[in-house]
Design an enzyme around this catalytic site. Structure first.
Site, PDB file in Angstrom:
ATOM      1  CB  CYS A 191      -0.973  -0.021   1.167  1.00  0.00           C
ATOM      2  SG  CYS A 191      -0.229   0.263   2.804  1.00  0.00           S
ATOM      3  CG  HIS A 225      -4.479   1.285   3.897  1.00  0.00           C
ATOM      4  ND1 HIS A 225      -3.784   0.599   2.925  1.00  0.00           N
ATOM      5  CD2 HIS A 225      -5.530   1.864   3.271  1.00  0.00           C
ATOM      6  CE1 HIS A 225      -4.401   0.746   1.766  1.00  0.00           C
ATOM      7  NE2 HIS A 225      -5.459   1.515   1.946  1.00  0.00           N
ATOM      8  CG  ASP A 252      -6.908   2.825  -0.856  1.00  0.00           C
ATOM      9  OD1 ASP A 252      -5.780   2.469  -1.249  1.00  0.00           O
ATOM     10  OD2 ASP A 252      -7.456   2.348   0.149  1.00  0.00           O
ATOM     11  CG  ASN A 279     -14.813   7.448  11.187  1.00  0.00           C
ATOM     12  OD1 ASN A 279     -14.575   8.032  12.227  1.00  0.00           O
ATOM     13  ND2 ASN A 279     -14.686   8.026   9.996  1.00  0.00           N
ATOM     14  CD  GLU A 308     -15.329  10.327  17.678  1.00  0.00           C
ATOM     15  OE1 GLU A 308     -15.240  10.884  18.780  1.00  0.00           O
ATOM     16  OE2 GLU A 308     -14.565   9.436  17.295  1.00  0.00           O
TER      17      GLU A 308
END
Length: 940
Positions: free
Chosen positions: A428, A491, A514, A569, A703
């Protein structure tokens, strides 16, 4: 500059509807521009001319007889095909002359000049090696003098066409062709030289034709035809249109300026000059300019979607050729040096070829959203398509270990030399670094970012589920064997800067891409050649996702936002076999705040080769302020990295505008709702239990709102919020590991405290495993099982000690170790589990420079370190490179004895002056990924 000067004799004859190169060879008009352009990709860069042909890591290549024969056959095929094509084209040209009868009265073009180097200075592309003499005299005084021999375009562009004086044109060219690299949204100069007479506006028509892609068409925007008018001294068309104006005429020479609109297609263009007469029905002759022309995105132009209004950020995210990708663990992240090399002579050809392989329609290549999405899909390779093949476990002997790479250039060379076959191997952080190189080469501001403790949610539940048997061992694949969820120690992905007109205004700024393939592809995909390619790459695309949308939990915005939201998350849920459960398992732990502990990138303007004081924590861009990393919350990020954490790089948020537009352009999932929850909604939900969010957990209403908004878009996630805790009166704490050097023993510790007024019977399991950084278990290192009774208010410390001899042959790759701790209380049915990871520390490679480095003069670098382990290191090698200093090289080295201090010196010759960076790694069979770097100031 062009490959031939305008005053060079021997101009090509003009044939009816024939296309003439500057060398005089006719080519057919219908020949595909894309094919000719791509055929020139290799010739436009000097890597094919280097004398020392080397293998993947710079070693002298040894070709087997079979391989040599295959290469010879391929060379013959290419030679015969080109020779046949040349002869057939010549025959057709002669046939056209015979059928023409009378010779042409059209204006004859002798040569075309694009002033590559002077335009490059104005377009801020003068650092691209392709603009110079293709590597033969890059950085030499003679080449620098040549680049100034042409008329100074800076002074020309600063004058209005009417006021500027007639300049004496100097058309002397360098001895070898250069490539024109321009940015859209700016004008550039070009000139043509007639052969035997001046341009006569009463009888002559002259047009400049720019073509893009395999089937250029005016209606598709892939072909632009600009007529030349002697009386046009100003641009007259709208700024979003191509335009051309006269700058100067002197004898047989005409210089004009062409405006490239800020929405122009990005990539390889070709230019042809068409001449005809005012006579109706007169034939058209075409002179084809043979050299490549690259047009790039322009972050300096306000009208370009990638515009970045900050010079310091442009220097860092566009012009900086080196940087860091952060790896390691959230306890001790480490900046891994990387040479992006976006200005090398292989970066743009590789980017162009990748765009061709991606299948992106040429008409979409002016849209940065589509371009970065296409690049993200083709960087990772499967079944023979793409740049870099990923591998996370097993042997790397048939390729290059990911930690051996020092930069992107050797990967690009591999790719171009071997017929665009995928390079082996990447992971990655390599994917993210290479993507950054390509985006910067194309003119898009970009940076690699790393998320520590990163979720890989493969079933879109916003939850990563881990299953354990009754003995406390993790069940790989879960109960059914098909659970591919994982938590990676880290990552990395890439962020690109651009506006998002397809989304609401607040989604502008950083977008996450990504390029790493999803786990279920690289774990399950098997060799079906037809399953990959341009029509199958959609499944491999990840982004661009607006970082601001992720922070606000608006996962319905394009593209692939739920995937990125889960990475930072997602919940981590632990389930253990339980015979009393109706479905066979009981949920023993939900860690709402483990994932996304810290997100790092390199700080603009900072550069630290000794430690990581140049790290910047950008967790607050992805998570609400109360959900940022512990370094930010505790205010001790300065202590760890000696710097603050300001992140002033998002646009100022207009709250009223956001509230008004927050439902626009949402992509609704079938059967789901994306209405955002408010703090009032949270308070009214009967299934929400505040006790699950203690005040010291870092949670906040903001949050939780973000998580709830995301969960409502994925119905399967909602049950994960419906668990009521049991009585928890025994406190457990897994102690964080201190720094552990490679070769030293370490201890695992769990603290237990009975906070009740009654006796508690406790069962515990504590284990350590060597793991790949993807969280996949490699080998068991140690384990302890205990059952004991703890009196009211009593305390107990559980400990497991693991020695060097116990783990020396079981550690894999980067030296990551995973700790699992589980416990249950017999009387209350309380259950607890925790996991953590740490990395064994390796020594740094010390890099020193001898003398005062100077362009074109011998320079010596010394690499040294001490073997920290009690075993001999075998199959040793040093790999090093530096942009403008030395191209990637690998040098074999002798065995290194236990505890031995070694020092290795290597000569190199700097090619460019200024501030440079030398990056090096040491690798052996027993110990690898020893990295070091050194800044170098090179004098002229």
């Amino acid at each position: 500059m062009s490959s031939s000067s305008l005053n060079q004799p021997g101009s090509p004859g003009m044939l009816r509807r024939s296309n003439m190169t500057q060398q005089g060879s006719p080519v057919m008009l219908h020949r595909s521009m894309s094919n000719s352009g791509l055929n020139n990709l290799a010739h436009s860069s000097s890597f094919v001319r280097r004398n020392n042909d080397r293998d993947g890591m710079g070693n002298n290549a040894g070709v087997s007889p079979g391989g040599s024969n295959a290469a010879y056959r391929a060379s013959l095929v290419s030679h015969y095909a080109e020779d046949l094509d040349r002869r057939r084209r010549a025959e057709r040209a002669v046939e056209e002359i015979r059928t023409d009868g009378m010779p042409s009265d059209n204006l004859k073009i002798e040569s075309v000049e694009l002033f590559s180097r002077d335009n490059a200075r104005e377009h801020r592309t003068d650092r691209y090696e392709m603009v110079f003499d293709n590597g033969r005299d890059i950085g030499s005084p003679s080449s620098m003098a040549m680049s100034r021999s042409v008329t100074n375009m800076a002074s020309m562009s600063s004058m209005s066409p009417m006021s500027s004086p007639m300049l004496s044109m100097d058309y002397r060219s360098s001895s070898s062709p250069s490539t024109t690299v321009l940015r859209r949204g700016q004008p550039f100069f070009m000139a043509i030289r007639m052969k035997d007479r001046n341009f006569d506006p009463r009888r002559d028509i002259l047009r400049a034709s720019f073509t893009f892609g395999p089937n250029p068409q005016v209606t598709k925007g892939t072909k632009v035809v600009l007529p030349f008018r002697m009386n046009q001294r100003e641009f007259s068309r709208a700024p979003q249109k191509w335009d051309m104006r006269l700058h100067q005429q002197e004898g047989f020479n005409i210089t004009f300026q062409v405006h490239i609109p800020a929405n122009a297609l990005v990539g390889l263009w070709r230019v042809n000059i068409e001449t005809t007469t005012t006579t109706p029905g007169a034939r058209v002759d075409e002179f084809r300019f043979k050299d490549d022309i690259y047009i790039l995105f322009n972050p300096f132009c306000r009208d370009d979607p990638v515009y970045l209004d900050n010079e310091e950020l442009r220097r860092e995210y566009l012009m900086n050729e080196t940087g860091k990708v952060f790896v390691g663990t959230h306890h001790r992240p480490k900046g891994r040096r990387w040479v992006y090399g976006q200005f090398s002579d292989v970066a743009l050809p590789a980017a162009q070829l990748l765009l061709e392989q991606s299948g992106l329609n040429p008409t979409e290549r002016g849209n940065p959203v589509q371009v970065v999405r296409a690049i993200a899909s083709i960087i990772n390779a499967n079944e023979g398509f793409g740049l870099l093949e990923g591998k996370w476990e097993g042997s790397f002997e048939d390729g290059v270990c990911p930690w051996v790479w020092t930069g992107s250039n050797k990967i690009f060379e591999h790719y171009l030399r071997n017929g665009s076959k995928p390079v082996k191997y990447g992971q990655c952080w390599v994917f993210a670094a290479v993507a950054t190189s390509i985006f910067r080469a194309l003119g898009i501001p970009s940076r690699p970012v790393t998320n520590f403790v990163s979720a890989r949610d493969t079933n879109h539940t916003l939850s990563v589920d881990k299953y354990f048997d009754i003995f406390g061992d993790e069940m790989k694949g879960g109960p059914d064997g098909d659970n591919q969820d994982a938590v990676w120690n880290f990552h990395a992905w890439t962020e690109v800067w651009m506006s998002r007109p397809d989304l609401q205004a607040n989604c502008n700024g950083w977008q996450a891409i990504d390029p790493t393939p999803p786990p279920h592809f690289w774990q399950k995909n098997t060799g079906d050649q037809k399953s990959r390619g341009p029509l199958a790459v959609e499944a491999f695309r990840r982004g661009p996702s607006s970082v601001e949308s992720v922070r606000r939990g608006e996962v319905g915005f394009a593209f692939d936002t739920p995937y990125l939201f889960a990475e930072v998350n997602a919940e981590v849920s632990h389930f253990q076999e339980d015979e009393t459960s109706h479905w066979g398992y009981r949920k023993i732990h939900v860690n709402n705040y483990q994932v996304g502990r810290m997100i790092l990138t390199k700080r603009p303007g900072a550069d630290d080769d000794v430690s990581d004081a140049d790290a910047e924590d950008i967790t607050s861009l992805y998570k609400n302020p109360d959900g940022m990393s512990r370094y930010q919350k505790q205010g001790d990020f300065n202590y760890h990295f000696n710097q603050g954490m300001s992140s002033p790089y998002l646009e100022r948020r207009d709250m009223n505008m956001r509230d008004r537009d927050n439902n626009r352009d949402m992509m609704h999932y079938p059967g789901t709702s994306v209405r955002r929850l408010s703090s009032v909604d949270i308070a009214r939900k009967p299934w929400y239990d505040e006790s699950r969010h203690p005040t010291d957990s870092g949670s906040s209403a903001a949050e939780r709102v973000s998580a709830m908004n995301a969960s409502r878009s994925v119905e399967r996630t909602q049950p994960m919020f419906d668990n009521r805790p049991v009585n928890e009166d025994v406190y457990f704490d897994l102690i964080e590991q201190e720094k552990v050097a490679w070769g030293q023993p370490f201890n695992l510790q769990v603290l237990v405290q009975n906070r009740s007024q009654e006796m508690r019977t406790i069962t515990t399991i504590l284990s350590a495993n060597s793991v790949y950084y993807t969280g996949v278990t490699a080998r068991r290192l140690g384990r302890s099982d205990r059952q004991f009774v703890l009196q009211p208010g009593g305390r107990e410390t559980l400990q497991v000690r693991i020695s060097w001899d116990e783990y020396r042959d079981k550690i894999v790759d980067y030296g990551h170790i995973k700790i699992f701790a589980m416990a249950s209380v017999q009387e209350t049915k309380q259950s607890w589990s925790e996991e953590d990871d740490f990395q064994l520390e390796k020594p740094k490679l010390d890099v020193q420079i001898r003398g005062n480095p100077q362009v074109g003069q011998d320079c010596f670098a010394t690499f040294s370190f001490m073997n920290p382990v009690s075993v001999t290191l075998t199959e040793c090698e040093f790999t090093f490179e530096g942009p403008g200093l030395v191209r990637p090289q690998t040098v074999k080295y002798r065995d290194v004895k236990p505890g031995e201090m070694i020092s290795f010196a290597q000569k190199f010759i700097p090619r460019f002056n200024g501030e440079r960076k030398l990056v090096a790694t040491f690798n052996s069979r027993e110990l690898g990924d020893i990295v070091g770097s050194r800044p170098i100031h090179v004098r002229d």
